[in-house]
Design an enzyme around this catalytic site. Structure first.
Site, PDB file in Angstrom:
ATOM      1  N   ARG A  73      30.516  53.019  35.925  1.00  0.00           N
ATOM      2  CA  ARG A  73      31.334  52.993  37.276  1.00  0.00           C
ATOM      3  C   ARG A  73      31.918  54.407  37.398  1.00  0.00           C
ATOM      4  O   ARG A  73      32.541  54.843  36.345  1.00  0.00           O
ATOM      5  CB  ARG A  73      32.249  51.836  37.108  1.00  0.00           C
ATOM      6  CG  ARG A  73      33.056  51.864  38.445  1.00  0.00           C
ATOM      7  CD  ARG A  73      34.042  50.527  38.433  1.00  0.00           C
ATOM      8  NE  ARG A  73      33.522  49.370  38.429  1.00  0.00           N
ATOM      9  CZ  ARG A  73      34.078  48.393  37.713  1.00  0.00           C
ATOM     10  NH1 ARG A  73      35.491  48.457  37.664  1.00  0.00           N
ATOM     11  NH2 ARG A  73      33.542  47.311  37.712  1.00  0.00           N
ATOM     12  N   ARG A 142      42.926  51.941  38.207  1.00  0.00           N
ATOM     13  CA  ARG A 142      41.451  52.217  38.329  1.00  0.00           C
ATOM     14  C   ARG A 142      41.469  53.091  39.730  1.00  0.00           C
ATOM     15  O   ARG A 142      42.379  53.814  40.248  1.00  0.00           O
ATOM     16  CB  ARG A 142      40.947  50.706  38.870  1.00  0.00           C
ATOM     17  CG  ARG A 142      41.196  49.458  37.710  1.00  0.00           C
ATOM     18  CD  ARG A 142      40.159  49.928  36.553  1.00  0.00           C
ATOM     19  NE  ARG A 142      40.357  48.808  35.715  1.00  0.00           N
ATOM     20  CZ  ARG A 142      39.335  48.016  35.889  1.00  0.00           C
ATOM     21  NH1 ARG A 142      38.433  47.786  36.684  1.00  0.00           N
ATOM     22  NH2 ARG A 142      39.203  46.726  34.868  1.00  0.00           N
ATOM     23  N   LYS A 216      44.375  45.938  34.046  1.00  0.00           N
ATOM     24  CA  LYS A 216      43.789  46.689  35.289  1.00  0.00           C
ATOM     25  C   LYS A 216      45.047  46.736  36.173  1.00  0.00           C
ATOM     26  O   LYS A 216      45.958  45.872  36.501  1.00  0.00           O
ATOM     27  CB  LYS A 216      42.626  46.222  35.660  1.00  0.00           C
ATOM     28  CG  LYS A 216      42.706  44.826  36.261  1.00  0.00           C
ATOM     29  CD  LYS A 216      41.381  44.139  36.944  1.00  0.00           C
ATOM     30  CE  LYS A 216      40.198  44.107  35.834  1.00  0.00           C
ATOM     31  NZ  LYS A 216      39.131  43.391  36.645  1.00  0.00           N
ATOM     32  N   LYS A 218      45.318  48.299  40.523  1.00  0.00           N
ATOM     33  CA  LYS A 218      44.687  48.776  41.637  1.00  0.00           C
ATOM     34  C   LYS A 218      45.418  49.309  42.808  1.00  0.00           C
ATOM     35  O   LYS A 218      46.497  48.622  43.059  1.00  0.00           O
ATOM     36  CB  LYS A 218      43.675  47.703  42.223  1.00  0.00           C
ATOM     37  CG  LYS A 218      42.804  47.386  41.003  1.00  0.00           C
ATOM     38  CD  LYS A 218      41.776  46.491  41.376  1.00  0.00           C
ATOM     39  CE  LYS A 218      40.625  46.160  40.210  1.00  0.00           C
ATOM     40  NZ  LYS A 218      39.713  44.977  40.724  1.00  0.00           N
ATOM     41  N   CYS A 437      29.416  40.046  45.342  1.00  0.00           N
ATOM     42  CA  CYS A 437      29.581  40.817  44.243  1.00  0.00           C
ATOM     43  C   CYS A 437      28.292  40.920  43.655  1.00  0.00           C
ATOM     44  O   CYS A 437      27.191  40.140  43.754  1.00  0.00           O
ATOM     45  CB  CYS A 437      30.698  40.095  43.110  1.00  0.00           C
ATOM     46  SG  CYS A 437      30.039  38.729  42.284  1.00  0.00           S
ATOM     47  N   CYS A 443      26.226  40.893  35.254  1.00  0.00           N
ATOM     48  CA  CYS A 443      27.413  40.594  35.074  1.00  0.00           C
ATOM     49  C   CYS A 443      27.635  39.469  33.909  1.00  0.00           C
ATOM     50  O   CYS A 443      26.976  38.376  34.326  1.00  0.00           O
ATOM     51  CB  CYS A 443      28.334  40.306  36.394  1.00  0.00           C
ATOM     52  SG  CYS A 443      29.923  39.576  36.104  1.00  0.00           S
ATOM     53  N   CYS A 482      31.552  33.989  40.488  1.00  0.00           N
ATOM     54  CA  CYS A 482      32.654  33.388  39.585  1.00  0.00           C
ATOM     55  C   CYS A 482      33.840  33.601  40.206  1.00  0.00           C
ATOM     56  O   CYS A 482      33.997  34.287  41.240  1.00  0.00           O
ATOM     57  CB  CYS A 482      32.595  34.033  38.184  1.00  0.00           C
ATOM     58  SG  CYS A 482      33.550  35.468  38.053  1.00  0.00           S
ATOM     59  N   CYS A 486      35.442  39.500  42.826  1.00  0.00           N
ATOM     60  CA  CYS A 486      35.332  40.909  42.740  1.00  0.00           C
ATOM     61  C   CYS A 486      34.646  41.331  44.516  1.00  0.00           C
ATOM     62  O   CYS A 486      34.872  42.630  44.727  1.00  0.00           O
ATOM     63  CB  CYS A 486      34.139  41.324  41.948  1.00  0.00           C
ATOM     64  SG  CYS A 486      34.645  41.088  40.300  1.00  0.00           S
TER      65      CYS A 486
END
Ligand code: SRM
Ligand code: SF4
Length: 581
Positions: A73, A142, A216, A218, A437, A443, A482, A486
């Protein structure tokens, strides 16, 4: 009292600033993978070890190791890519990855399917055009997102510039990225050589320390009336407050996030709260202080409760704000009024104030690849060869070809047509506002299909919409494989979240402008049932909606779901909904 810490905490502490044994692991030919501890550290370098889940079962039967591949990424603050960078990234897709580029829901690119022996070469090819992958994943700040199109106005450009400043300010200082991926030399954060023995004592992470963040983090910048970056889904958001077209300052929001675990009400999606207002020059320091309070207050014992949203729930917004202000040495202002209209991108050509043209191209689930009759990747490569403006990736997985002259506009249209690419404005309102996603096959956390399934579900739903006369109406639909969220499904008017292969939870009632979460309407529904459940609601909506009423608002007014008033109320109606479905 000894403080219990999750395993990742000691991994980070002992990693020698994110080095671990990644460099050695890359040279070991015996396996396509790397050591387990290194897989955690690799995330901080923007890469994940994955395996092709389509062939997992078959390989297990044959007693073969998994088909290991790496995802990479990129860190592209604000999503802006120059044509020469586009061409280089397109080559990476062919030379090292699976032949596709994937625009993510955070407006950057991911490559999939890179094998270990190509990983370093791919990183180097990306870096050769001035793009890195630092902190694209991992327990750090991120990629920072900003408005879909920075060229729309001076305020939009300012949002983009601040996103870049914040991203660069919060990027880890460790020289590990240069050392492992670029030339093996021992270098400092600016890439300057340093002697090995000097290294350990010279190196430090002034913002993160040796433990980095608990989880994480954001950050995002939005310019009303477009909430095209879903500001309330973020740990930290900046909303421009405009006065006479200029940015007078920014409302600061904290504590948004999407991820949850099925069946665990202690985890939930949450929209960010407005914490205060800061001046145009205070953005970077406010971002740094918010990050450091989360660094010190965040939960380091339980990663499932470590995001800033839980820190805010635990300590309260007032206490969090007071601590940020204490560290700033001044008080934030009170949040000011603003108004958001929508979260989506405006697909099609649009002219800016300076007469330049901008094309927002609908990209189905962000995947840029060629298929027979629809050679999207080739078309964009051809355009990059003559385009003198920029490409901007959007957080809705779309692409803006920005700063186009009137003459080049016709040429771009012709190239797209020749390659069978429709701009997307002719698509149904549901498809234009759809996102899925990645999910299977790459994934590791996917419980159900998403990117590969949503297009066919949309085709089925379009029949129902057509019957109800709603084909052109903008309705936001998002799917994930899931509950991690995302594609920000809990902020979609129709959200679908994978539970098991072929089965999804159906959520309704989010606000069209991204300010309110949706709520569970039905559990474990398959494609046929999704259509059967939605068709009558579409018909009801078409007949009884009020002037200008959006689908999500109607779903609440008509009693299909109750409004989610706060993140921790997201699961509140679970018991009654279960009975209903
Ligand atoms: Fe995500 C984990 C893909 C945006 C919440 N996400 C993953 C991983 C890395 C799976 C893993 O941990 O093994 C996925 C890799 C799939 C693959 O094969 O590529 C993955 N996330 C994505 C992307 C590519 C989805 C997409 O289709 O575009 C997005 C990349 C964004 C980027 O460029 O940085 C992506 N992920 C998001 C978002 C949306 C956003 O940030 O606006 C969220 C919800 C917002 C949030 O963070 O709360 C999100 N991803 C998660 C979570 C749940 C985090 C949580 O707090 O519970 C995980 C799992 C985890 O962290 O443990 C996760
Ligand atoms: Fe994977 Fe789940 Fe994220 Fe989809 S939502 S990419 S299935 S982690």
């Amino acid at each position: 009292m000894t403080v219990k810490r999750s395993r990742n905490e000691s991994l980070k502490e002992n990693s020698r600033f994110l080095r671990g044994t990644i460099a050695d692991g890359l040279t070991l030919p015996a396996t396509g993978a790397i050591a387990e501890d290194d897989t955690q550290l690799l995330k901080f370098h923007g890469s994940y070890l994955q395996d092709n889940r389509d062939v997992r079962g078959e390989r297990t039967k044959k007693k073969l190791e998994k088909a290991f591949i790496f995802m990479v990424r990129l860190r592209i603050p604000g999503g802006l890519v120059k044509p020469e960078q586009w061409l280089a990234l397109d080559r990476v897709a062919t030379d090292y990855a699976n032949g596709s580029l994937r625009i993510t829901t955070r407006a950057t690119f991911q490559f999939h399917g890179i094998i270990k022996s190509n990983l370093k070469r791919a990183m180097q090819a990306i870096n050769a055009v001035g793009i890195d992958t630092k902190a694209a994943c991992g327990d750090v700040n991120r990629g920072v997102m900003s408005v879909a199109n920075p060229y729309l106005s001076k305020a939009h450009m300012e949002a983009y510039e601040r996103a870049k400043d914040v991203s660069n300010h919060l990027v880890p200082r460790s020289g590990a990225y240069h050392e492992i991926w670029l030339d093996g030399a021992r270098v400092d954060a600016d890439g300057k050589p340093i002697r090995a023995e000097e290294k350990e004592q010279k190196e430090e992470e002034p913002i993160y320390g040796t433990f980095y963040l608990p989880r994480k983090f954001k950050i995002v910048f939005a310019v009303p009336p477009d909430n095209d970056v879903d500001v309330f889904a973020h740990d930290l958001g900046f909303i421009a407050i405009l006065e006479k077209g200029k940015i007078a300052g920014w409302n600061v929001t904290v504590g948004g996030g999407m991820g949850m675990t099925h069946g665990d009400p202690k985890t939930f999606p949450r929209t960010g709260d407005a914490m205060g207002f800061c001046g145009p020059d205070q953005v970077v320091e406010v971002a740094e202080r918010v990050v450091t309070v989360q660094r010190d207050w965040g939960n380091r014992e339980n990663r499932a409760n470590a995001r800033l949203k839980y820190t805010i729930e635990t300590h309260g917004l007032a206490a969090f704000r007071a601590e940020v202000e204490r560290r700033l040495g001044y008080e934030l202002g009170e949040p000011r009024p603003y108004h958001f209209d929508s979260t989506g991108d405006r697909i099609g050509w649009r002219q800016g104030r300076d007469k330049k043209w901008h094309l927002t191209l609908f990209i189905e689930n962000g995947r840029i690849k060629d298929r027979p009759g629809h050679t999207l990747r080739s078309a964009l490569r051809e355009i990059a060869e003559f385009h003198t403006g920029a490409f901007v990736l959007t957080s809705n997985q779309n692409l803006i070809i920005a700063n186009v002259s009137a003459t080049a506009k016709g040429r771009i249209d012709a190239v797209l047509k020749e390659h069978g690419i429709a701009i997307g404005s002719e698509l149904s309102g549901l498809r234009r506002n759809s996102m899925a996603c990645v999910a299977l096959p790459t994934c590791g956390l996917a419980l159900a299909e998403s990117e590969r399934f949503l297009p066919e579900l949309l085709t089925a739903l379009e029949e129902s919409l057509d019957k109800a006369g709603l084909k052109d109406d903008d309705i936001v639909i998002r799917m994930t494989g899931c509950p991690n969220g995302c594609a920000r499904p809990y902020l979609a008017e129709i959200g679908l979240v994978g539970r098991n292969p072929g089965l999804y939870n159906l959520y309704l009632g989010a606000a069209f402008n991204g300010e309110r979460l949706n709520k569970l309407y039905a559990e474990d529904v398959d494609k046929a049932r999704i259509v059967r459940l939605l068709e009558p609601i579409f018909e009801h909506y078409a007949k009884e909606r009020e002037e200008g009423e959006h689908f999500g608002d109607f779903a609440i007014r008509a009693g299909y779901v109750r409004a989610t008033t706060a993140g921790n109320r997201f699961h509140a109606d679970l018991a009654s909904i279960k009975a209903a479905s």
